[in-house]
Design a protein around this motif. Structure first.
Motif, short mmCIF file in Angstrom:
data_model
loop_
_atom_site.label_atom_id
_atom_site.label_comp_id
_atom_site.label_asym_id
_atom_site.label_seq_id
_atom_site.Cartn_x
_atom_site.Cartn_y
_atom_site.Cartn_z
N VAL A 114 16.28 16.04 64.99
CA VAL A 114 15.19 16.21 64.04
C VAL A 114 13.87 15.95 64.77
O VAL A 114 13.71 14.91 65.43
CB VAL A 114 15.32 15.26 62.84
N LEU A 115 12.93 16.89 64.66
CA LEU A 115 11.62 16.77 65.31
C LEU A 115 10.54 16.66 64.25
O LEU A 115 10.65 17.22 63.15
CB LEU A 115 11.34 17.99 66.18
N SER A 116 9.47 15.94 64.58
CA SER A 116 8.28 15.91 63.74
C SER A 116 7.07 16.03 64.66
O SER A 116 7.11 15.61 65.81
CB SER A 116 8.21 14.62 62.94
N PRO A 117 5.96 16.62 64.15
CA PRO A 117 4.80 16.81 65.01
C PRO A 117 3.93 15.57 65.17
O PRO A 117 2.98 15.59 65.95
CB PRO A 117 4.03 17.93 64.29
N SER A 118 4.21 14.50 64.42
CA SER A 118 3.37 13.32 64.49
C SER A 118 4.17 12.08 64.10
O SER A 118 5.23 12.18 63.47
CB SER A 118 2.15 13.45 63.56
N ARG A 119 3.63 10.93 64.46
CA ARG A 119 4.26 9.66 64.09
C ARG A 119 4.28 9.49 62.58
O ARG A 119 5.25 8.97 62.02
CB ARG A 119 3.50 8.51 64.77
N LEU A 120 3.21 9.90 61.90
CA LEU A 120 3.15 9.75 60.44
C LEU A 120 4.24 10.56 59.75
O LEU A 120 4.86 10.10 58.79
CB LEU A 120 1.77 10.17 59.93
N MET A 121 4.49 11.77 60.24
CA MET A 121 5.55 12.59 59.67
C MET A 121 6.92 11.99 59.95
O MET A 121 7.82 12.04 59.12
CB MET A 121 5.46 14.01 60.22
N ALA A 122 7.07 11.41 61.13
CA ALA A 122 8.33 10.75 61.46
C ALA A 122 8.57 9.57 60.53
O ALA A 122 9.70 9.34 60.07
CB ALA A 122 8.33 10.30 62.92
N GLU A 123 7.53 8.81 60.24
CA GLU A 123 7.66 7.68 59.33
C GLU A 123 8.02 8.15 57.93
O GLU A 123 8.79 7.47 57.22
CB GLU A 123 6.36 6.87 59.31
#
Length: 236
Positions: free
Chosen positions: A147-156
């Motif tokens: 799973v990938l996210s473009p930012s730390r906030l999206m990962a959180e």
């Protein structure tokens, strides 16, 4: 290596996800023994080189976008393309189809959480569906190998939905397009700005999920030394 991308966000009207896929495609095709295909929604089944369109219904409230309903057709055609890796760039039917095709082929599947589905649903429907949205996201993204996210906030946000392992993949900047040599020397004069004013630019769709009111409030806090230029569609 055969790589396949699928998303309903790859259309003439789309922006960021299409830019990401096009950029990745250019890089992949410079590599020897690497091929890349894109499966996207359209009016009918159509094979056009590396681009495959599959049936999807038009979305009246989102001109230019289509939503796929035929999960079986999408997964079977993706599996028939025989990719070595499948990446899904949305949290809808193409993502479920990508997982099913990957299982049929026994190849890895990647889910890229480009847009914040939880916040989108929360704002447009209401907080009473938050638990259901979290459960949906958890069920979908737990089925991907990566799973990938473009930012730390999206990962959180994904962590809060129960997804433990998320890799942050920053999207970067096109240094050829965004380069000081491309500066317009008369831009400030055209906008009526003083040389000591800071110019900020937003370019994109002015839709609810972009949180434009937050940006406007930030500008009010910054004061007259800062000027905001809004470029795009849908601004109220």
């Amino acid at each position: 290596m055969k790589i396949l991308d699928t998303t309903l966000f790859y259309t003439q009207a789309s922006g960021g996800v299409r830019t990401y896929i096009d950029g990745k495609r250019q890089a992949l095709l410079r590599r020897e023994s690497t091929s890349h295909k894109v499966v996207m929604p359209g009016a009918e089944v159509r094979f056009d080189g590396d681009f495959v369109t599959l049936p999807a219904m038009p979305l009246p409230l989102a001109p230019g976008f289509r939503f796929p309903l035929r999960l079986g057709l999408w997964s079977n055609i993706m599996a028939g393309l025989q990719p070595d890796l499948i990446e899904a760039g949305d949290p809808y039917t193409p993502a479920w189809a990508a997982q099913r095709a990957a299982r049929l082929l026994d190849v890895p599947s990647v889910g890229f959480y480009h847009s914040d589905l939880f916040t989108l649903v929360h704002h447009r429907v209401g907080g009473f569906v938050d638990a259901g949205t979290r459960a949906y996201i958890q069920r979908l993204y737990s089925g991907f190998d990566l799973v990938l996210s473009p930012s730390r906030l999206m990962a959180e946000q994904l962590h809060r939905c129960g997804i433990g392992e998320v890799q942050v993949q920053p999207l970067g900047v096109d240094l050829e397009a965004f380069h000081p040599q491309r500066a317009k020397p008369n831009a400030r004069e055209t906008l009526g700005l003083a040389e000591d004013q800071h110019l900020l630019v937003f370019a994109g769709r002015g839709t609810q999920e972009k949180n434009i009111p937050v940006l406007l409030q930030a500008m009010r806090e910054l004061g007259p030394d800062y000027h905001l230029l809004l470029i795009g569609t849908g601004f109220q």
